[in-house]
Structure formats: C-alpha cells, structure tokens
Design a protein around this motif. Structure first.
Motif, PDB file in Angstrom:
ATOM      1  N   LEU A  85     -57.499  18.114 117.226  1.00 32.62           N
ATOM      2  CA  LEU A  85     -56.634  19.211 117.657  1.00 32.62           C
ATOM      3  C   LEU A  85     -55.571  18.790 118.666  1.00 32.62           C
ATOM      4  CD1 LEU A  85     -59.106  22.235 117.938  1.00 32.62           C
ATOM      5  CD2 LEU A  85     -57.517  21.696 116.089  1.00 32.62           C
ATOM      6  N   PRO A  86     -55.907  17.968 119.692  1.00 28.14           N
ATOM      7  CA  PRO A  86     -54.845  17.552 120.623  1.00 28.14           C
ATOM      8  C   PRO A  86     -53.750  16.727 119.955  1.00 28.14           C
ATOM      9  CG  PRO A  86     -57.010  17.152 121.573  1.00 28.14           C
ATOM     10  CD  PRO A  86     -57.219  17.477 120.127  1.00 28.14           C
ATOM     11  N   ALA A  87     -54.036  16.177 118.778  1.00 29.05           N
ATOM     12  CA  ALA A  87     -53.067  15.325 118.082  1.00 29.05           C
ATOM     13  C   ALA A  87     -52.186  16.101 117.105  1.00 29.05           C
ATOM     14  CB  ALA A  87     -53.799  14.212 117.318  1.00 29.05           C
ATOM     15  N   LEU A  88     -52.389  17.422 116.967  1.00 29.39           N
ATOM     16  CA  LEU A  88     -51.601  18.170 115.979  1.00 29.39           C
ATOM     17  C   LEU A  88     -50.096  18.055 116.227  1.00 29.39           C
ATOM     18  CD1 LEU A  88     -53.672  21.438 115.350  1.00 29.39           C
ATOM     19  CD2 LEU A  88     -53.702  19.276 114.099  1.00 29.39           C
ATOM     20  N   PRO A  89     -49.609  18.212 117.457  1.00 30.01           N
ATOM     21  CA  PRO A  89     -48.163  18.014 117.666  1.00 30.01           C
ATOM     22  C   PRO A  89     -47.726  16.584 117.330  1.00 30.01           C
ATOM     23  CG  PRO A  89     -49.105  19.246 119.500  1.00 30.01           C
ATOM     24  CD  PRO A  89     -50.263  18.746 118.691  1.00 30.01           C
ATOM     25  N   ALA A  90     -48.571  15.587 117.656  1.00 31.22           N
ATOM     26  CA  ALA A  90     -48.221  14.191 117.352  1.00 31.22           C
ATOM     27  C   ALA A  90     -48.198  13.941 115.848  1.00 31.22           C
ATOM     28  CB  ALA A  90     -49.210  13.241 118.031  1.00 31.22           C
ATOM     29  N   ILE A  91     -49.135  14.557 115.111  1.00 32.50           N
ATOM     30  CA  ILE A  91     -49.141  14.413 113.654  1.00 32.50           C
ATOM     31  C   ILE A  91     -47.895  15.060 113.057  1.00 32.50           C
ATOM     32  CG2 ILE A  91     -50.346  15.075 111.532  1.00 32.50           C
ATOM     33  CD1 ILE A  91     -52.963  14.896 113.098  1.00 32.50           C
ATOM     34  N   THR A  92     -47.514  16.217 113.594  1.00 30.02           N
ATOM     35  CA  THR A  92     -46.304  16.897 113.118  1.00 30.02           C
ATOM     36  C   THR A  92     -45.080  15.993 113.244  1.00 30.02           C
ATOM     37  OG1 THR A  92     -47.218  19.030 113.821  1.00 30.02           O
ATOM     38  CG2 THR A  92     -44.859  18.937 113.402  1.00 30.02           C
ATOM     39  N   THR A 118     -61.616  16.777 124.244  1.00 29.87           N
ATOM     40  CA  THR A 118     -61.570  15.830 125.348  1.00 29.87           C
ATOM     41  C   THR A 118     -61.654  14.399 124.842  1.00 29.87           C
ATOM     42  OG1 THR A 118     -62.631  17.466 126.781  1.00 29.87           O
ATOM     43  CG2 THR A 118     -62.629  15.181 127.538  1.00 29.87           C
ATOM     44  N   LEU A 119     -62.557  14.167 123.889  1.00 31.16           N
ATOM     45  CA  LEU A 119     -62.655  12.837 123.278  1.00 31.16           C
ATOM     46  C   LEU A 119     -61.363  12.476 122.548  1.00 31.16           C
ATOM     47  CD1 LEU A 119     -66.284  12.967 121.817  1.00 31.16           C
ATOM     48  CD2 LEU A 119     -65.498  11.615 123.763  1.00 31.16           C
ATOM     49  N   GLY A 120     -60.819  13.466 121.815  1.00 28.32           N
ATOM     50  CA  GLY A 120     -59.562  13.213 121.124  1.00 28.32           C
ATOM     51  C   GLY A 120     -58.434  12.908 122.086  1.00 28.32           C
ATOM     52  N   SER A 121     -58.391  13.660 123.191  1.00 26.87           N
ATOM     53  CA  SER A 121     -57.357  13.409 124.200  1.00 26.87           C
ATOM     54  C   SER A 121     -57.512  12.022 124.809  1.00 26.87           C
ATOM     55  CB  SER A 121     -57.435  14.471 125.302  1.00 26.87           C
ATOM     56  OG  SER A 121     -57.210  15.762 124.780  1.00 26.87           O
ATOM     57  N   GLY A 122     -58.771  11.626 125.070  1.00 28.96           N
ATOM     58  CA  GLY A 122     -59.003  10.295 125.621  1.00 28.96           C
ATOM     59  C   GLY A 122     -58.575   9.190 124.673  1.00 28.96           C
ATOM     60  N   LEU A 123     -58.878   9.381 123.399  1.00 30.18           N
ATOM     61  CA  LEU A 123     -58.462   8.386 122.408  1.00 30.18           C
ATOM     62  C   LEU A 123     -56.946   8.276 122.322  1.00 30.18           C
ATOM     63  CD1 LEU A 123     -60.997   9.117 119.522  1.00 30.18           C
ATOM     64  CD2 LEU A 123     -60.849   7.014 120.852  1.00 30.18           C
ATOM     65  N   LEU A 124     -56.271   9.427 122.431  1.00 25.83           N
ATOM     66  CA  LEU A 124     -54.815   9.430 122.315  1.00 25.83           C
ATOM     67  C   LEU A 124     -54.121   8.748 123.502  1.00 25.83           C
ATOM     68  CD1 LEU A 124     -54.263  13.031 120.910  1.00 25.83           C
ATOM     69  CD2 LEU A 124     -53.987  10.867 119.685  1.00 25.83           C
ATOM     70  N   ARG A 125     -54.864   8.471 124.553  1.00 32.05           N
ATOM     71  CA  ARG A 125     -54.266   7.786 125.701  1.00 32.05           C
ATOM     72  C   ARG A 125     -54.061   6.297 125.421  1.00 32.05           C
ATOM     73  NH1 ARG A 125     -56.945   9.985 131.229  1.00 32.05           N
ATOM     74  NH2 ARG A 125     -55.125   8.867 132.031  1.00 32.05           N
ATOM     75  N   TRP A 126     -54.821   5.765 124.455  1.00 38.05           N
ATOM     76  CA  TRP A 126     -54.659   4.333 124.160  1.00 38.05           C
ATOM     77  C   TRP A 126     -54.494   4.034 122.673  1.00 38.05           C
ATOM     78  CZ3 TRP A 126     -58.458   1.961 121.145  1.00 38.05           C
ATOM     79  CH2 TRP A 126     -59.657   2.664 121.007  1.00 38.05           C
ATOM     80  N   THR A 127     -54.470   5.067 121.844  1.00 37.73           N
ATOM     81  CA  THR A 127     -54.217   4.857 120.425  1.00 37.73           C
ATOM     82  C   THR A 127     -53.456   6.061 119.890  1.00 37.73           C
ATOM     83  OG1 THR A 127     -55.227   4.351 118.276  1.00 37.73           O
ATOM     84  CG2 THR A 127     -56.348   5.962 119.656  1.00 37.73           C
ATOM     85  N   GLU A 128     -52.941   5.948 118.671  1.00 41.77           N
ATOM     86  CA  GLU A 128     -52.257   7.084 118.051  1.00 41.77           C
ATOM     87  C   GLU A 128     -53.272   7.978 117.345  1.00 41.77           C
ATOM     88  OE1 GLU A 128     -49.690   6.145 114.846  1.00 41.77           O
ATOM     89  OE2 GLU A 128     -50.946   4.547 114.046  1.00 41.77           O
ATOM     90  N   TRP A 129     -52.775   9.014 116.693  1.00 43.68           N
ATOM     91  CA  TRP A 129     -53.661   9.995 116.096  1.00 43.68           C
ATOM     92  C   TRP A 129     -54.572   9.415 115.027  1.00 43.68           C
ATOM     93  CZ3 TRP A 129     -53.210  10.727 110.863  1.00 43.68           C
ATOM     94  CH2 TRP A 129     -51.989  10.364 110.255  1.00 43.68           C
ATOM     95  N   ARG A 130     -54.180   8.330 114.392  1.00 42.54           N
ATOM     96  CA  ARG A 130     -55.026   7.731 113.349  1.00 42.54           C
ATOM     97  C   ARG A 130     -56.335   7.201 113.933  1.00 42.54           C
ATOM     98  NH1 ARG A 130     -51.761   7.041 108.726  1.00 42.54           N
ATOM     99  NH2 ARG A 130     -49.539   7.345 109.200  1.00 42.54           N
ATOM    100  N   GLY A 131     -56.325   6.845 115.211  1.00 42.51           N
ATOM    101  CA  GLY A 131     -57.541   6.365 115.845  1.00 42.51           C
ATOM    102  C   GLY A 131     -58.630   7.422 115.925  1.00 42.51           C
ATOM    103  N   VAL A 132     -58.248   8.694 115.928  1.00 46.88           N
ATOM    104  CA  VAL A 132     -59.232   9.778 115.952  1.00 46.88           C
ATOM    105  C   VAL A 132     -60.086   9.728 114.687  1.00 46.88           C
ATOM    106  CG1 VAL A 132     -59.541  12.283 115.975  1.00 46.88           C
ATOM    107  CG2 VAL A 132     -57.775  11.217 117.405  1.00 46.88           C
ATOM    108  N   PHE A 133     -59.461   9.466 113.555  1.00 41.24           N
ATOM    109  CA  PHE A 133     -60.206   9.428 112.300  1.00 41.24           C
ATOM    110  C   PHE A 133     -61.069   8.181 112.198  1.00 41.24           C
ATOM    111  CE2 PHE A 133     -56.618  12.258 111.406  1.00 41.24           C
ATOM    112  CZ  PHE A 133     -57.310  13.368 110.950  1.00 41.24           C
TER     113      PHE A 133
END
Length: 435
Positions: free
Chosen positions: A57-64, A179-194
């Motif tokens: 969810l925190p990556a939705l704007p970045a995916i857009t 929160t986990l997604g937000s933490g991942l986005l601090r050092w990787t792009e949205w693909r890292g969430v998957f």
C-alpha cells in the motif's frame, strides 16, 4: 500431541451427526498451550492474505509513477488480489472437503510464491494486475483452509472465541504490513516488496508442512465429485440465515477494504503524510480492529454472538455516518477523520468474528465449502468496494461514503434478511452466555 488428538476424535461421532450436543470435538481435548500453538500457526497462515493485500500500500503512488499509469488502474491491482481470493476459495473449499486440508494449503502457498517472484519482474500494470490475481488465488487456500480447520476442531461460541484469537494474530499483519513496506521502500523500490512476500511464502509453507496436522478424517470427507459440490452449494444458498450472515460478513469486510484501498491516497496525497507516517496511521486503525476482536472474547462470556453482532453493526453504522460528516466538512481535520475511522474498525472487529461463527455453525458437514462461500463473498464484495471508492475520486469523501454504506447495508441485511428465530437454533453453544 495435537495430531493424536485430531486422529482420535476424527473417528468419533460428532454432535452434528448424532443429534446431540455432548460429542467430544478435537478442540475440547486440547490444552491451553496446544490451542495457543494452533492459533499461532493458523494465524500466521491467515496473515499471508492481509500481508499480500496491505504490504504494498505505501508503494501505490510509486507504482503509479514507475509504471506510468493512473491511480485507478493501480487500485485495480488490489481488486485483482481480492478477486483471486474470492474465486480461489470457491475452488479450494470443496476440494479441501474431498482430499483433506493439507494438500490444497501447500499447493496454494506454492502458487503464491511463484506469483510473488513474477511480480518482481512485472513490466507494466496489466501484467502486475494479472499476477496479483494469481497471488490472490494462492493465498485463498490459506484463508479457507484455516477457517475450515477451526470448524473441524471447534463449534459455536468456542469457534467464535478461537476465531477472535485468530484475528488478534492476523490483525498484526495490517499493523506491520504498511510499516514493513515503508521500511523496505527506504532502501529498495516497490518491486522489493514482492520479493519479501515470496520469502514469507517460503517460510510459511515450511511451517504448514511441519506444524499443521490433517484435521479432516478420511471417514468425514465428501464424495460425489462436481455433482456433490453443486449440491452442497445449493444447500448453503437455500439456507436464508446462512446467506444473510455471509452477506453481513461480506458487507462489513467491504467497509474494511474501502479503507484499505483508499487510505494510502487520502492520507498521503490529501493530508500530506509520508510513507512512514502513513504506516503509523494505518497501524493505529488496525489497533482498533484488533481491540474489537479481543473485547469480543470478553463479551462472549455474557452475551450471545448474535447480540454482539447486532450491537456492533449499529455502532459501526453510527461511526460511519460521523466519518462522512467529518470528511465532507473537514471539521477537526485529520484528527476527527482518524478517530471516526478507528471507531468503525473497532465495530468491524466485533462483527467479523461473530458473523462467520454463526454462519459456520450451521453447516459442519461441509465446513470447507461453507468456509469457501463465506470467504468468497467477503473478498468478492471487498473487491467491488475497492474500485468503487476510487471511481468517484481518491479523496476522503468517496472513501467515507463507501465505508459507511458497507456498515449500514450489513445492518439492514441483519435486520431484514436473517431470521431471528433460526439463530436461536444454530448451536446450543450459541444460545447461552459463555462462562
């Protein structure tokens, strides 16, 4: 030890088959420690669904921006996951009544792992949306099998109590996921969430293989192929009380998913929260949901599930209407918006364990199929609510209207569709307070 209990009682006559209420269910013989272990294992399995839905969810704007698409198109990837969850449960539920619980569960988790890996390499929004459907199909197995396992082992108010505990465990997923997604986005792009979801799926398939015994004895498995499955679904759909309770659960879930799908855009774009602040705000809402589920356990000592359910729907509808007022007028700013959202989620936390408990207690002879229909309606209606909130924009007012509408519709169905007389005969455990 848990496996021995299941094997022993799986050969016994059950209450629903003998017409008595004294038959011993496997869950009745479990110690508190064994029940806690079961809740943790099943909760972890159920949590893969909310994590798959919420972690990105925190990556939705970045995916857009990254895939050069629209906000509505990105929200449809959430819809795709919910559609996969709904359809997958309709398939997995009857299958688990035929072949047992473990095989469909392990196959579904494997499919989720594959889909998550492929999401990492998705070149455009269309491919990502299709893979999200496959992810939903995979986690559907975990969702429906976990519910069916609880029904294999418990009944009535015991089912409601265990399901409330399960919601405590899986309630951690909505808190941790953004929160986990937000933490991942601090050092990787949205693909890292998957990529992280693929790793999580691999861990859970090991846990399921080692820790979850088969709970459906061979003697209790369904036979007759597709024709028998269709008969089971027809029997369920002819039960007015069951259908009404399933719709209540689905509409309450629709309110929840309208919040899930719209909150990222409302809180980040409209109110200017960053990814980390959004994770904290979203987690606060999940605390309300969890608080409701755990307060439900205490309430079950004095009130029946149907009493709690009706009261929760009334409270949720009132809080939803307040949410619409605050969103439309801007009164109180972000504070009043979050407070009213918290109240709606707390009411949903009271409603969501009791509606399934009442529904599932009516059809223990086909628990997997009943759980499948229940889950399919919940996530299917949720799939409709997600794009509905975005269809009229990504602001707080459309989201608030869909949330309030879901709770109000659930209350209307409970009052107008579910016959009160039949609820008293659902299960002896449901007619009395639990002490």
């Amino acid at each position: 030890m848990m496996k021995q209990l299941v094997d022993k009682t799986g050969r016994d006559s059950r209450a629903e088959n003998t017409g008595t209420s004294e038959a011993v269910l496997p869950g009745d013989l479990m110690t508190n420690r064994q029940r806690a272990q079961l809740v943790l294992v099943l909760g972890a399995l159920i949590a893969i669904g909310p994590l798959t839905i919420d972690m990105y969810l925190p990556a939705l704007p970045a995916i857009t921006a990254g895939l050069q698409t629209t906000e509505t198109a990105v929200q449809l990837t959430l819809t795709g996951t919910l559609v996969g969850l709904a359809l997958g449960q309709l398939l997995v539920g009857p299958l688990s009544d035929v072949v047992g619980r473990r095989l469909p569960l392990l196959a579904g988790l494997a499919a989720h792992i594959v889909a998550s890996v492929l999401c990492v390499f998705a070149p455009n929004i269309a491919v990502l949306g299709a893979l999200r459907v496959l992810q939903g199909l995979g986690v559907a197995a975990a969702t429906v099998v976990a519910t069916a396992v609880v029904r294999d082992l418990f009944s009535g108010a015991s089912f409601a109590r265990i399901f409330s505990r399960l919601m405590l465990v899986m309630g951690l997923a909505p808190i941790l996921a953004p929160t986990l997604g937000s933490g991942l986005l601090r050092w990787t792009e949205w693909r890292g969430v998957f990529a992280a979801l693929a790793v999580l799926g691999a861990l859970l398939i090991v846990v399921a293989a080692l820790q979850l015994p088969e709970t459906l004895a061979v003697a209790r498995r369904r036979h007759g192929g597709v024709a028998a499955t269709l008969r089971d679904y027809r029997g369920l759909l002819n039960d007015r009380a069951f259908v009404g309770l399933v719709l209540v659960a689905g509409l309450a879930m629709a309110a929840l998913f309208a919040y899930v799908s719209g909150s990222s855009f409302v809180l980040q774009d409209q109110y200017g929260l960053d990814e980390q602040q959004f994770g904290l705000a979203f987690g606060a809402g999940a605390v309300g949901l969890i608080g409701g589920t755990q307060f439900n356990v205490r309430l079950l000592r004095r009130y029946t599930p149907q009493q709690i359910l009706v009261s929760a729907l009334i409270a949720g509808t009132a809080a939803g209407l307040l949410l619409v007022v605050f969103a439309a007028t801007g009164f109180g700013g972000l504070g009043t918006l979050l407070a009213s959202l918290w109240l709606v989620l707390a009411a949903a936390g009271l409603a969501l364990p009791n509606a399934p408990a009442l529904a599932m207690s009516r059809h223990s002879e086909a628990a997997g199929t009943a759980a499948a229909l229940l889950g399919a309606v919940q996530f299917g209606v949720g799939a409709l609510s997600a794009p509905l909130a975005g269809l009229f924009g990504t602001g707080s007012v459309p989201m608030a209207i869909v949330i309030a509408g879901g709770m109000a519709a659930a209350l209307a169905v409970m009052v107008l569709v579910v016959p009160r007389a039949t609820l008293g005969a659902v299960d002896p455990d449901l007619a009395v307070a639990v002490h």
